[in-house]
Design an enzyme around this catalytic site. Structure first.
Site, PDB file in Angstrom:
ATOM      1  N   HIS A 354      59.811  53.664 -87.410  1.00  0.00           N
ATOM      2  CA  HIS A 354      59.859  53.687 -88.813  1.00  0.00           C
ATOM      3  C   HIS A 354      60.323  52.584 -89.464  1.00  0.00           C
ATOM      4  O   HIS A 354      60.691  52.479 -90.765  1.00  0.00           O
ATOM      5  CB  HIS A 354      60.750  54.932 -89.106  1.00  0.00           C
ATOM      6  CG  HIS A 354      59.833  56.313 -89.131  1.00  0.00           C
ATOM      7  ND1 HIS A 354      59.378  56.646 -90.202  1.00  0.00           N
ATOM      8  CD2 HIS A 354      59.812  57.067 -88.147  1.00  0.00           C
ATOM      9  CE1 HIS A 354      58.640  57.729 -90.114  1.00  0.00           C
ATOM     10  NE2 HIS A 354      58.963  58.062 -88.639  1.00  0.00           N
ATOM     11  N   LYS A 535      65.088  56.290-104.884  1.00  0.00           N
ATOM     12  CA  LYS A 535      64.887  56.084-103.598  1.00  0.00           C
ATOM     13  C   LYS A 535      66.328  55.825-103.157  1.00  0.00           C
ATOM     14  O   LYS A 535      67.401  55.634-104.073  1.00  0.00           O
ATOM     15  CB  LYS A 535      63.975  55.095-103.306  1.00  0.00           C
ATOM     16  CG  LYS A 535      64.341  53.536-103.979  1.00  0.00           C
ATOM     17  CD  LYS A 535      63.271  52.784-103.489  1.00  0.00           C
ATOM     18  CE  LYS A 535      61.818  52.744-104.076  1.00  0.00           C
ATOM     19  NZ  LYS A 535      61.084  52.865-103.113  1.00  0.00           N
ATOM     20  N   ARG A 536      66.583  55.673-101.666  1.00  0.00           N
ATOM     21  CA  ARG A 536      68.080  55.566-101.198  1.00  0.00           C
ATOM     22  C   ARG A 536      68.327  54.140-101.899  1.00  0.00           C
ATOM     23  O   ARG A 536      67.431  53.096-101.970  1.00  0.00           O
ATOM     24  CB  ARG A 536      68.057  55.421 -99.923  1.00  0.00           C
ATOM     25  CG  ARG A 536      68.179  57.096 -99.211  1.00  0.00           C
ATOM     26  CD  ARG A 536      69.245  57.597 -99.784  1.00  0.00           C
ATOM     27  NE  ARG A 536      70.469  57.017 -98.998  1.00  0.00           N
ATOM     28  CZ  ARG A 536      71.145  57.735 -97.942  1.00  0.00           C
ATOM     29  NH1 ARG A 536      70.685  58.878 -97.469  1.00  0.00           N
ATOM     30  NH2 ARG A 536      72.012  57.151 -97.331  1.00  0.00           N
ATOM     31  N   LYS A 541      65.740  47.303-100.810  1.00  0.00           N
ATOM     32  CA  LYS A 541      64.955  47.973-101.810  1.00  0.00           C
ATOM     33  C   LYS A 541      65.178  47.377-103.129  1.00  0.00           C
ATOM     34  O   LYS A 541      64.200  47.664-104.018  1.00  0.00           O
ATOM     35  CB  LYS A 541      65.160  49.306-101.722  1.00  0.00           C
ATOM     36  CG  LYS A 541      64.733  50.354-100.625  1.00  0.00           C
ATOM     37  CD  LYS A 541      65.141  51.800-100.681  1.00  0.00           C
ATOM     38  CE  LYS A 541      64.734  52.418 -99.376  1.00  0.00           C
ATOM     39  NZ  LYS A 541      63.464  52.962 -99.535  1.00  0.00           N
ATOM     40  N   THR A 643      57.252  56.434 -99.192  1.00  0.00           N
ATOM     41  CA  THR A 643      56.141  57.464 -99.436  1.00  0.00           C
ATOM     42  C   THR A 643      56.228  57.911-101.095  1.00  0.00           C
ATOM     43  O   THR A 643      55.628  58.287-101.685  1.00  0.00           O
ATOM     44  CB  THR A 643      56.547  58.868 -98.638  1.00  0.00           C
ATOM     45  OG1 THR A 643      57.969  59.015 -98.583  1.00  0.00           O
ATOM     46  CG2 THR A 643      56.085  58.723 -97.316  1.00  0.00           C
ATOM     47  N   LYS A 647      53.779  59.106-104.061  1.00  0.00           N
ATOM     48  CA  LYS A 647      54.017  60.375-104.821  1.00  0.00           C
ATOM     49  C   LYS A 647      53.567  59.773-106.459  1.00  0.00           C
ATOM     50  O   LYS A 647      53.159  60.667-107.113  1.00  0.00           O
ATOM     51  CB  LYS A 647      55.420  60.757-104.721  1.00  0.00           C
ATOM     52  CG  LYS A 647      55.597  61.433-103.293  1.00  0.00           C
ATOM     53  CD  LYS A 647      57.367  61.687-103.295  1.00  0.00           C
ATOM     54  CE  LYS A 647      57.822  61.817-101.806  1.00  0.00           C
ATOM     55  NZ  LYS A 647      59.106  61.669-101.891  1.00  0.00           N
TER      56      LYS A 647
HETATM   57  C1  LIG Z   1      59.848  60.578-101.130  1.00  0.00           C
HETATM   58  C2  LIG Z   1      61.281  60.693-101.038  1.00  0.00           C
HETATM   59  C3  LIG Z   1      62.125  59.644-100.744  1.00  0.00           C
HETATM   60  C4  LIG Z   1      61.391  58.215-100.108  1.00  0.00           C
HETATM   61  O1  LIG Z   1      61.211  57.511-101.093  1.00  0.00           O
HETATM   62  P1  LIG Z   1      61.118  55.867-100.803  1.00  0.00           P
HETATM   63  O2  LIG Z   1      60.827  55.257-102.216  1.00  0.00           O
HETATM   64  O3  LIG Z   1      59.588  55.871 -99.762  1.00  0.00           O
HETATM   65  O4  LIG Z   1      62.042  55.324 -99.929  1.00  0.00           O
HETATM   66  C5  LIG Z   1      63.234  59.615-100.624  1.00  0.00           C
HETATM   67  N1  LIG Z   1      64.116  60.781-101.224  1.00  0.00           N
HETATM   68  C6  LIG Z   1      63.331  61.782-101.518  1.00  0.00           C
HETATM   69  C7  LIG Z   1      64.202  63.055-102.282  1.00  0.00           C
HETATM   70  C8  LIG Z   1      62.116  61.778-101.621  1.00  0.00           C
HETATM   71  O5  LIG Z   1      61.352  62.720-102.154  1.00  0.00           O
END
Ligand SMILES: *Cc1c(COP(=O)(O)O)cnc(C)c1O
Length: 798
Positions: A354, A535-536, A541, A643, A647
């Site tokens: 990952h 995101k985190r 990022k 991911t 979405k």
């Molecule tokens: C999808 C999701 C992530 C991953 O987000 P990235 O933008 O791919 O880092 C992290 N936290 C939550 C709550 C999510 O639903």
């Protein structure tokens, strides 16, 4: 399997009242929202049990190969509405609960998130469990039943504060305790020789007890099990001490054991060599292997046939002690020869990588591994020697144990028949930069399985408005066949369709503005551009790039107030690891800038910044369907896949992004014209870093960047502490490892293009609708089909 028909509203109402009365012991007149939610959950759960049993029975009868997905994290979120939707009974549930005088949304939102994960990796595991059930891929997820999931985030004067998460304080209606499925798990101790054979004598033992959660697939055709392990003491109470009157001391063994499943580690991309973490990893893995072997043998099968009936997938290296553990069980407990045991192990295991971030690559000090798992350390060395013997051209610097450290990536690679990356670009980089020598020795072992997300949760459940429009336009069935979304393409030419698409988005934006007003006290105009980065929080990022550009926009409005500015709402969300100071500073800066900008009378409605605390799955479900612009701006080469990016695009947000992770494939699918690209490529990033002055040079070429850094340095956003961000500004000029400065001007250029596109609403909605129409590839069903074919060698039972 037969279609599961939804119950009638009357039947369900009866079931709810039954559970309220006899399971919860509550009189309807005195029941709280919690009681109603529980009663409804039990009524729904009752309807999962039959397909669940049927799936298990069928797997046994047909002697099917099972997949075991081992993951330290499952970021599930809420379960009630998802279960209802997959069983086709959401409408019935709503009608029944409203008929009983309860507010549907209040009941749904009463459920706490199951936050047994940090972010993308854990959420991926949850999406994959749902897709496996939808596709009829027989299997189990194995994880840890953490008492405390990911911490709750709050802000204190803009600073992140962490509060404990307590989801198990309430009853958890989706699980079944299985006290009969319990295994002793040993730690430490010594390895003795008996009859010339090594025997591990652990010094500590805890019990792993199973809790099962059914995972129901789309339309209830199949259900699998998510089995989470909870740590219990071998002798719950030391009764001897209890009898001597020392009650608290009597509970000590219990306290010691329970720490193993007490708390989820809140670091998502850095690993710390903590003993408790290593113990947690072994606890999960050993319990899973014991359960797998027991089930296999109960089926009357031979251990030499293990790979025919069992595929074990390791989600990152966290469970990679599975290799040595399986060898140990085969050799020490079942008398198999080492060579045969390792061959069977390799055939059985798969490993998903990952990350390429060096700080995230797990390495355990040899002394710690020896202390905690002495027998495993021997086996690891044996595996390393075996691999060397079989690959004489292996260079001396390659191997599992080097410099008194056990490298878990190499261990996982060598113990697996397939190793996969999670996007096309990432898989290439895994081959070229992470495991070049092992790749040369084992060509074909590394494969790609680009991530995906489940459209049941992320579209059907989270975005009802858009889902109804899609069903009205192309008919039913797209939720389980996401390539059907291509059928929307001809309709994109139709103005009427585009208006409906825009109306669906607007309705979600209105709902989000109301929620932001209620919860954040910030009023945002629903017709503004909703520009979202959730995101985190991590330096790679680059939330910093976003907030610096935002300051630039604010500065422009201040300097030229008469200008024609596109109204914009910048939305941030995300948690930082508690010990990650640089990330916490970025959070503080965003909140400080929001405070100044939102209260600036010159700005008015033209720019708002909101940062709701405690981003989690349910907040994602609220924000993503209401987004216009998706920020996917990581330094190229750093994000394995992402991911969140998927979405957003599925839900008709356009992406502003770098050529990183799955952004590359998203752009290919939706078309370059429907994606706002900027920034250096992964190769250019490597080149750029060779210039030690890259940041200084880039800043000198950007007046805006200079102005922005100047304002921060002067304390414009921290008047109470003007020097607060001096370190940050200094770092920007002198280091800037993630190349914020080098990408800044190109990012501004792309942002300006976004503004221009959004003003041309005809063009915008065409682009947005095409994003939805072309995102079918990113369903987790496609990803799981790939794993089944390329890695697991299993077929659907449906
Ligand atoms: C999808 C999701 C992530 C991953 O987000 P990235 O933008 O791919 O880092 C992290 N936290 C939550 C709550 C999510 O639903």
């Amino acid at each position: 399997m037969k279609d599961v028909l939804p119950p009638s509203v009357e039947t369900l109402r009866g079931d709810i009242l039954h559970h309220l009365t006899y399971t919860m012991g509550k009189d309807p007149d005195h029941a709280s929202v919690y009681d109603w939610r529980m009663a409804l959950s039990f009524a729904i759960r009752d309807r999962i049990v039959t397909p669940w049993f049927a799936s298990t029975r069928q797997t046994w009868e047909q002697g099917r190969k099972r997949v075991y997905y081992l993951s330290m994290e499952f970021l599930i979120g809420r379960m009630l509405e998802d279960a209802a939707i997959n069983l086709g009974m959401r409408a019935v549930c709503r009608e029944a609960i409203e008929g009983l005088g309860q507010d549907w949304h209040a009941v749904v939102e009463n459920e706490p998130d199951a936050a047994l994960g940090n972010g993308g990796l854990g959420r991926l595991a949850a999406c994959y469990m749902e897709s496996m059930a939808t596709l009829g891929c027989a299997g189990y997820g194995y994880g840890i039943r953490y008492e405390h999931g990911l911490f709750k985030q709050g802000f204190d004067h803009g600073r992140q504060v962490e509060m404990p998460e307590d989801w198990l304080k309430q009853r958890h209606p989706w699980e079944f305790e299985r006290p009969e499925s319990a295994y002793p798990i040993g730690f430490k101790g010594t390895v003795e020789k008996r009859d010339g054979k090594p025997v591990w004598v652990p010094a500590e033992t805890v019990i792993a007890e199973a809790y099962d959660m059914p995972v129901i697939g789309w339309q209830g055709h199949w259900a699998n099990t998510l089995r989470l392990w909870s740590a219990k003491s071998v002798n719950e109470f030391d009764l001897n001490r209890f009898n001597h009157g020392d009650y608290t001391a009597a509970a000590e063994p219990e306290t010691f054991a329970r720490t193993l499943s007490r708390v989820l580690y809140p670091d998502d991309t850095t690993y710390q060599g903590k003993e408790l973490r290593l113990k947690q990893e072994y606890f999960l893995t050993a319990a899973a292997i014991a359960d797998i072997i027991r089930r296999h043998l109960a089926g009357g099968l031979s251990l030499t046939d293990l790979p025919k009936y069992v595929a074990i997938q390791m989600n990152d290296t966290h469970p990679s002690i599975a290799g040595p553990e399986l060898v140990r069980v085969l050799v020490d407990d079942h008398g198999m020869e080492f060579e045969q045991a390792i061959a069977i192990t390799v055939e059985t295991l798969g490993y998903t990588n990952h990350t390429l971030l060096p700080e995230a690559l797990e390495k355990w000090a040899s002394y710690l591994m020896t202390a905690v798992l002495p027998r495993h350390m021997q086996i690891i060395e044996e595996i390393d020697a075996w691999h060397m013997r079989n690959n004489p051209s292996r260079p001396h610097w390659v191997g599992i144990v080097k410099n008194h450290e056990v490298r878990m990536g190499e261990l996982a690679f060598i113990c697996s028949h397939k190793v996969n990356g999670v996007s096309a670009l990432h898989t290439e980089l895994v081959k070229q930069t992470l495991f070049p020598e092992l790749h040369r020795l084992h060509p074909g072992r590394i494969v790609n399985e680009t991530n995906g997300v489940t459209p049941r949760r992320w579209m059907r459940s989270a975005n009802k408005e858009l889902s109804h429009l899609i069903t009205d336009t192309i008919g039913e069935g797209w939720e389980a066949d996401l390539d059907m979304l291509h059928q929307l393409e001809p309709h994109v030419q139709d103005k009427g369709f585009r208006e409906k698409f825009a109306a669906a988005k607007r309705s979600n934006k209105v709902a989000l503005s109301n929620w932001l007003m209620e919860t954040q006290g910030v009023k945002v105009p629903p017709d503004a551009l909703f520009d979202v980065q959730v995101k985190r929080i991590h330096e790679y990022k680059r939330q910093l790039l976003n907030i610096l550009q935002t300051i630039g926009e604010w500065h422009a409005i201040r300097n030229t107030p008469q200008g024609d500015y596109l109204p914009k709402v910048k939305i941030f969300g995300g948690k930082a690891a508690p010990g990650y100071q640089a990330a916490k500073e970025i959070i503080h800066l965003i909140n400080d800038v929001a405070e100044v900008v939102n209260n600036d009378p010159y700005v008015g409605d033209r720019l708002k910044i909101v940062y709701p605390a405690n981003y989690n799955v349910s907040m994602a479900e609220r924000l993503i369907p209401a987004s216009d612009l998706s920020e996917q701006i990581s330094t190229a080469g750093k994000e394995a896949s992402g991911t969140g990016n998927m979405k957003f695009a599925m839900n008709g947000a356009l992406t502003i992004g770098t050529l990183d992770g799955a952004n590359v494939e998203i752009r290919e699918e939706v078309g370059a014209d429907n994606f706002f690209l900027f920034g250096l490529t992964a190769e250019e990033v490597v080149e750029h870093r060779k210039d030690p002055e890259h940041a200084r040079h880039a800043i000198q070429q950007s007046q805006t960047m200079q102005d922005v850094l100047q304002m921060i340095a002067e304390g414009r956003f921290s008047p109470d502490e003007p020097t607060r961000y001096h370190g940050l500004v200094h770092n920007m000029w002198n280091s800037d490892y993630f190349l914020v400065a080098s990408d800044f001007e190109d990012y501004r250029r792309a942002q300006a293009e976004v503004d221009e596109a959004f003003r041309d609403s005809d063009r915008w909605w065409r682009m947005a609708a095409l994003n939805t129409a072309r995102m079918g590839f990113f369903s987790s069903d496609r990803a799981i089909r790939g794993y089944m074919e390329d890695i697991w060698g299993t077929e659907s039972a449906l």
